[in-house]
Design an enzyme around this catalytic site. Structure first.
Site, mmCIF file in Angstrom:
data_model
loop_
_atom_site.group_PDB
_atom_site.id
_atom_site.type_symbol
_atom_site.label_atom_id
_atom_site.label_comp_id
_atom_site.label_asym_id
_atom_site.label_seq_id
_atom_site.Cartn_x
_atom_site.Cartn_y
_atom_site.Cartn_z
ATOM 1 N N GLY A 46 29.999 31.086 39.368
ATOM 2 C CA GLY A 46 29.729 32.191 38.478
ATOM 3 C C GLY A 46 30.272 32.158 37.016
ATOM 4 O O GLY A 46 31.384 31.417 37.050
ATOM 5 N N GLN A 51 33.446 34.196 29.051
ATOM 6 C CA GLN A 51 34.301 33.208 29.249
ATOM 7 C C GLN A 51 34.001 32.133 28.259
ATOM 8 O O GLN A 51 34.785 31.042 28.238
ATOM 9 C CB GLN A 51 34.150 32.857 30.669
ATOM 10 C CG GLN A 51 34.568 33.601 31.707
ATOM 11 C CD GLN A 51 34.392 33.519 33.124
ATOM 12 O OE1 GLN A 51 33.167 33.710 33.563
ATOM 13 N NE2 GLN A 51 35.438 32.756 33.642
ATOM 14 N N CYS A 88 38.757 32.046 39.652
ATOM 15 C CA CYS A 88 38.119 32.100 38.259
ATOM 16 C C CYS A 88 38.152 30.922 37.496
ATOM 17 O O CYS A 88 39.260 30.315 37.334
ATOM 18 C CB CYS A 88 38.618 33.474 37.830
ATOM 19 S SG CYS A 88 37.887 33.987 36.325
ATOM 20 N N HIS A 130 32.404 40.016 40.729
ATOM 21 C CA HIS A 130 33.456 39.260 40.128
ATOM 22 C C HIS A 130 32.968 39.204 38.391
ATOM 23 O O HIS A 130 33.616 39.343 37.761
ATOM 24 C CB HIS A 130 33.863 37.959 40.596
ATOM 25 C CG HIS A 130 34.896 37.313 39.866
ATOM 26 N ND1 HIS A 130 35.766 36.639 40.316
ATOM 27 C CD2 HIS A 130 34.551 36.555 38.659
ATOM 28 C CE1 HIS A 130 36.699 35.882 39.462
ATOM 29 N NE2 HIS A 130 35.852 35.754 38.387
HETATM 30 ZN ZN ZN Z 1 35.815 34.829 36.634
#
Ligand code: ZN
Length: 154
Positions: A46, A51, A88, A130
């Site tokens: 993901g 990001q 992550c 998330h």
């Molecule tokens: Zn993440």
């Protein structure tokens, strides 16, 4: 297509609230294509647009169920609980034990602005929670039960 740089949690933008997408144009499609390539290149399941430095409500997820692109996603239902390891791409090499819903339903728009609804269990449910948290500047480390050592991760 192109790989984008994944920001780490030291970047202030990762802690900011993202704005909704309003234009469903070729720039959005290029961003989505780049996000998928970047997620796959980093072996992630993901990635949120924030990001890669774009403060918009955009998420891509890939699990065994397939590839999902969510624009302006909202969680409309959740049920059950699951506990497990979570990581992550913005916190490389770190893992934590978290508690998430077992089943989650998300309403969103697709890349053309059409309404979609997806219900996911287990990993997909966890990934949806998330990634949607990222859109509000929330990282899993904000809700982690405890951080894990590498040998504690399955
Ligand atoms: Zn993440």
């Amino acid at each position: 297509m192109g790989l984008r740089k994944i920001l780490t949690d030291k970047e202030p933008s990762l802690h900011k609230v993202c704005r909704p997408v309003e234009k469903f144009d070729h720039r959005l499609h290029k961003l989505l294509d780049d996000m998928v390539e970047t997620m796959r290149g980093a072996n992630g399941c993901g990635l949120a647009a924030v990001q890669v430095g774009v403060l918009r409500r955009i998420v891509v997820i890939e699990t065994e169920e397939g590839l999902f692109e969510f624009i302006n996603p909202v969680i409309t239902r959740k049920s059950g609980t699951q506990e497990g390891a979570e990581g992550c791409l913005s916190l490389p090499g770190k893992w934590g034990k978290t508690k998430r819903p077992k089943c989650v339903t998300v309403e969103a728009l697709d890349r053309h602005g059409n309404k979609i609804e997806v219900t996911g269990f287990d990993l997909l449910a966890k990934a949806m929670c998330h990634e949607i948290d990222h859109l509000d500047g929330i990282l899993y480390t904000d809700k982690v039960i405890k951080m894990l050592e590498a040998d504690e991760v399955e």
